[in-house]
Design an enzyme around this catalytic site. Structure first.
Site, short mmCIF file in Angstrom:
data_model
loop_
_atom_site.label_atom_id
_atom_site.label_comp_id
_atom_site.label_asym_id
_atom_site.label_seq_id
_atom_site.Cartn_x
_atom_site.Cartn_y
_atom_site.Cartn_z
NE ARG A 19 -2.12 -1.34 3.48
CZ ARG A 19 -2.37 -0.90 4.72
NH1 ARG A 19 -3.41 -0.15 4.97
NH2 ARG A 19 -1.57 -1.23 5.71
CG ASN A 37 -3.98 -4.28 4.06
OD1 ASN A 37 -3.47 -4.31 2.94
ND2 ASN A 37 -3.25 -4.19 5.15
#
EC number: 3.6.1.7
Length: 90
Positions: A19, A37
């Site tokens: 990320r 997530n």
């Protein structure tokens, strides 16, 4: 042309800096949206911006992530709505 894409990234993609790497690349390309997530172990990315920049981000996700193992990237292209002012990590 501006576009929006919804990505679902599967593989060994959580807990490996994916990320943050996507955030850095998206920001450098002027892309807005987010990376998050999901409970099933995948990562969701929504990206808005220039279509060519988004394609470059997708290529980076598929090939440029050193610590992640990306098995699949599902792409769903959508009409640009301009919903995001920056790129965030959730």
């Amino acid at each position: 042309m501006k576009k929006t894409v919804h990505l679902r990234i599967t593989g060994h993609v959580q807990g490996v800096g994916l990320r943050y790497s996507v955030y850095q690349k998206a920001t450098s390309l002027g892309i807005t949206g987010y990376a998050e997530n999901l409970y099933d172990g995948s990562v969701e990315v929504v990206a808005e911006g220039d279509e060519e920049s988004i394609k470059e981000l997708i290529h980076f996700i598929k090939t440029g992530l050193r610590w992640a193992r990306v098995d699949n990237v599902e792409e769903r292209w959508l009409e640009y709505k301009g919903q995001y002012k920056d790129f965030r990590i959730y």
